[in-house]
Design a protein around this motif. Structure first.
Motif, PDB file in Angstrom:
ATOM      1  N   ARG A 132       5.819   6.456  10.533  1.00  0.00           N
ATOM      2  CA  ARG A 132       6.567   7.295   9.592  1.00  0.00           C
ATOM      3  C   ARG A 132       6.494   8.766   9.966  1.00  0.00           C
ATOM      4  O   ARG A 132       7.473   9.504   9.867  1.00  0.00           O
ATOM      5  CB  ARG A 132       6.033   7.087   8.177  1.00  0.00           C
ATOM      6  CG  ARG A 132       6.866   7.797   7.112  1.00  0.00           C
ATOM      7  CD  ARG A 132       6.466   7.442   5.708  1.00  0.00           C
ATOM      8  NE  ARG A 132       5.149   7.931   5.370  1.00  0.00           N
ATOM      9  CZ  ARG A 132       4.096   7.161   5.188  1.00  0.00           C
ATOM     10  NH1 ARG A 132       4.202   5.842   5.329  1.00  0.00           N
ATOM     11  NH2 ARG A 132       2.919   7.687   4.881  1.00  0.00           N
ATOM     12  N   ARG A 183       1.767   1.998  10.198  1.00  0.00           N
ATOM     13  CA  ARG A 183       2.894   2.460   9.377  1.00  0.00           C
ATOM     14  C   ARG A 183       2.882   3.982   9.240  1.00  0.00           C
ATOM     15  O   ARG A 183       3.919   4.642   9.306  1.00  0.00           O
ATOM     16  CB  ARG A 183       2.836   1.818   7.993  1.00  0.00           C
ATOM     17  CG  ARG A 183       3.211   0.359   7.956  1.00  0.00           C
ATOM     18  CD  ARG A 183       3.482  -0.106   6.528  1.00  0.00           C
ATOM     19  NE  ARG A 183       2.336   0.141   5.659  1.00  0.00           N
ATOM     20  CZ  ARG A 183       1.342  -0.729   5.475  1.00  0.00           C
ATOM     21  NH1 ARG A 183       1.348  -1.891   6.133  1.00  0.00           N
ATOM     22  NH2 ARG A 183       0.346  -0.441   4.662  1.00  0.00           N
ATOM     23  N   MET A 186       0.851  -1.195   0.000  1.00  0.00           N
ATOM     24  CA  MET A 186       0.000   0.000   0.000  1.00  0.00           C
ATOM     25  C   MET A 186       0.889   1.247   0.000  1.00  0.00           C
ATOM     26  O   MET A 186       1.752   1.409   0.865  1.00  0.00           O
ATOM     27  CB  MET A 186      -0.916   0.011   1.228  1.00  0.00           C
ATOM     28  CG  MET A 186      -1.861   1.195   1.283  1.00  0.00           C
ATOM     29  SD  MET A 186      -2.965   1.156   2.723  1.00  0.00           S
ATOM     30  CE  MET A 186      -4.024  -0.227   2.339  1.00  0.00           C
ATOM     31  N   ASP A 187       0.703   2.158  -0.987  1.00  0.00           N
ATOM     32  CA  ASP A 187       1.526   3.359  -1.068  1.00  0.00           C
ATOM     33  C   ASP A 187       0.996   4.447  -0.129  1.00  0.00           C
ATOM     34  O   ASP A 187      -0.011   4.275   0.563  1.00  0.00           O
ATOM     35  CB  ASP A 187       1.621   3.867  -2.504  1.00  0.00           C
ATOM     36  CG  ASP A 187       0.267   4.253  -3.090  1.00  0.00           C
ATOM     37  OD1 ASP A 187      -0.659   4.591  -2.318  1.00  0.00           O
ATOM     38  OD2 ASP A 187       0.116   4.225  -4.323  1.00  0.00           O
ATOM     39  N   ARG A 188       1.670   5.594  -0.114  1.00  0.00           N
ATOM     40  CA  ARG A 188       1.321   6.646   0.830  1.00  0.00           C
ATOM     41  C   ARG A 188      -0.055   7.242   0.552  1.00  0.00           C
ATOM     42  O   ARG A 188      -0.777   7.595   1.497  1.00  0.00           O
ATOM     43  CB  ARG A 188       2.386   7.743   0.798  1.00  0.00           C
ATOM     44  CG  ARG A 188       3.734   7.281   1.327  1.00  0.00           C
ATOM     45  CD  ARG A 188       4.703   8.437   1.453  1.00  0.00           C
ATOM     46  NE  ARG A 188       5.977   7.978   2.012  1.00  0.00           N
ATOM     47  CZ  ARG A 188       6.974   8.788   2.348  1.00  0.00           C
ATOM     48  NH1 ARG A 188       6.868  10.093   2.181  1.00  0.00           N
ATOM     49  NH2 ARG A 188       8.095   8.306   2.851  1.00  0.00           N
ATOM     50  N   LEU A 189      -0.402   7.377  -0.716  1.00  0.00           N
ATOM     51  CA  LEU A 189      -1.721   7.922  -1.044  1.00  0.00           C
ATOM     52  C   LEU A 189      -2.828   6.992  -0.567  1.00  0.00           C
ATOM     53  O   LEU A 189      -3.870   7.445  -0.069  1.00  0.00           O
ATOM     54  CB  LEU A 189      -1.839   8.172  -2.548  1.00  0.00           C
ATOM     55  CG  LEU A 189      -1.076   9.383  -3.083  1.00  0.00           C
ATOM     56  CD1 LEU A 189      -1.131   9.426  -4.598  1.00  0.00           C
ATOM     57  CD2 LEU A 189      -1.645  10.679  -2.499  1.00  0.00           C
ATOM     58  N   GLU A 190      -2.616   5.697  -0.712  1.00  0.00           N
ATOM     59  CA  GLU A 190      -3.614   4.746  -0.233  1.00  0.00           C
ATOM     60  C   GLU A 190      -3.716   4.798   1.283  1.00  0.00           C
ATOM     61  O   GLU A 190      -4.804   4.683   1.854  1.00  0.00           O
ATOM     62  CB  GLU A 190      -3.267   3.333  -0.699  1.00  0.00           C
ATOM     63  CG  GLU A 190      -3.509   3.100  -2.187  1.00  0.00           C
ATOM     64  CD  GLU A 190      -4.953   3.386  -2.583  1.00  0.00           C
ATOM     65  OE1 GLU A 190      -5.870   2.931  -1.867  1.00  0.00           O
ATOM     66  OE2 GLU A 190      -5.161   4.085  -3.589  1.00  0.00           O
ATOM     67  N   GLU A 191      -2.588   4.986   1.965  1.00  0.00           N
ATOM     68  CA  GLU A 191      -2.614   5.136   3.423  1.00  0.00           C
ATOM     69  C   GLU A 191      -3.410   6.383   3.812  1.00  0.00           C
ATOM     70  O   GLU A 191      -4.156   6.380   4.793  1.00  0.00           O
ATOM     71  CB  GLU A 191      -1.196   5.202   3.968  1.00  0.00           C
ATOM     72  CG  GLU A 191      -0.458   3.876   3.924  1.00  0.00           C
ATOM     73  CD  GLU A 191       0.976   3.991   4.405  1.00  0.00           C
ATOM     74  OE1 GLU A 191       1.637   2.947   4.516  1.00  0.00           O
ATOM     75  OE2 GLU A 191       1.432   5.116   4.675  1.00  0.00           O
TER      76      GLU A 191
END
Length: 297
Positions: free
Chosen positions: A43, A39, A1-6
């Motif tokens: 971060r 996550r 899962m990328d940052r936009l999805e997070e």
């Protein structure tokens, strides 16, 4: 899962106040949603959510991050839509006022979905102004004047309204010739969901609005029972003409004071002020506006 999805996961959790409901909305496993937030917080080095046994709420840092996420995600969607030569797709959650849905929107939905096969609609029905953010709804269709300042409204129609009553009622109380004659009349009173008070009857007299409160034995909060009460002879009502076309034709209701009509009833698509208008909501609002224009209700 990328940052936009997070970010999308975090935004949905804040709006739904629940990991489980957010996971259901996004069609993700609950564990995936939980891990994404862990996550994200690691971060950023900040605690974004307060978890209790009953609900989840953003911390001060979380609320600040939520507002930034909204802008970023909306900007990204708008940027992609401006370059993509494809039709919008994805889930659109709407809440529709019942009689508008049954008379106009739902009968036309097959054509809408055939034109936009990538859109999946989740439809709720109601008259109240739902909390769009907390309930995960993208937009609502409502009739009436916008009262909630936290909502942005786009008008899609103005509905002609009439004053009417049953023949039995008019035989008992008489057919009013002017507003003064209404002093001996009664109304089926429609209660405001916002204040709980009866809404006054409204009349346009020489271009100016005049309101009048009449006594009545019955007060209601729903459109269907409002019309049914008039048919039963319980008093005068004011309704959009489209809603009683069949009753007028059948003679179970009769229009009165046609030269002093109520003002037109605005119909609007409403969405949260905190959000930019997404491509899917914009498309749906455009379609509704064209639908009402072609229907000429």
């Amino acid at each position: 899962m990328d940052r936009l999805e997070e970010m999308r996961v975090f935004v949905r959790i804040v709006e739904r106040r629940s990991f489980t409901q957010a996971a259901d909305d996004l069609q993700l496993p609950r564990a995936t949603v939980t891990n994404a937030i862990q996550r994200l917080e690691t971060r950023l080095g900040a605690r974004l959510l307060e978890r209790t046994t009953r609900q989840v709420s953003p911390t001060l840092d979380g609320d600040s991050y939520y507002q930034r996420c909204l802008r970023l995600l909306a900007d990204m969607e708008e940027a992609e839509e401006s370059f993509r030569n494809t039709t919008p797709k994805g889930l659109l959650r709407v809440n529709l006022q019942g009689t508008l849905a049954r008379n106009f929107v739902v009968p036309a939905l097959p054509a809408f979905l055939q034109r936009y096969p990538g859109i999946e609609l989740h439809i709720g029905e109601g008259d109240r102004l739902v909390d769009l953010v907390r309930e995960g709804v993208d937009c609502v269709l409502r009739a009436g004047t916008l009262q909630d300042s936290s909502m942005v409204g786009r008008r899609v129609a103005n509905l002609e309204q009439i004053t009417c009553a049953s023949p039995a009622y008019l035989a008992q109380f008489g057919v009013p010739a002017d507003l003064q004659a209404l002093a001996r009349h009664r109304a089926v009173n429609y209660l405001s969901t916002a204040t709980g008070r009866a809404l006054p009857l409204e009349f346009m007299v020489d271009g100016k609005l005049q309101t009048l409160n009449l006594p009545g034995s019955v007060s209601v909060t729903g459109a269907d029972v409002y019309t049914a009460s008039a048919i039963a002879g319980l008093g005068l009502v004011q309704v959009p003409r489209y809603r009683v076309t069949a009753e007028l034709a059948a003679g179970s209701l009769q229009q009165v004071l046609p030269e002093l009509p109520p003002p037109a009833l605005p119909v609007s698509v409403l969405y949260p002020q905190s959000r930019q208008l997404s491509a899917r909501v914009r498309l749906f609002a455009d379609w509704l506006q064209a639908l009402f224009a072609s229907s000429k209700p």
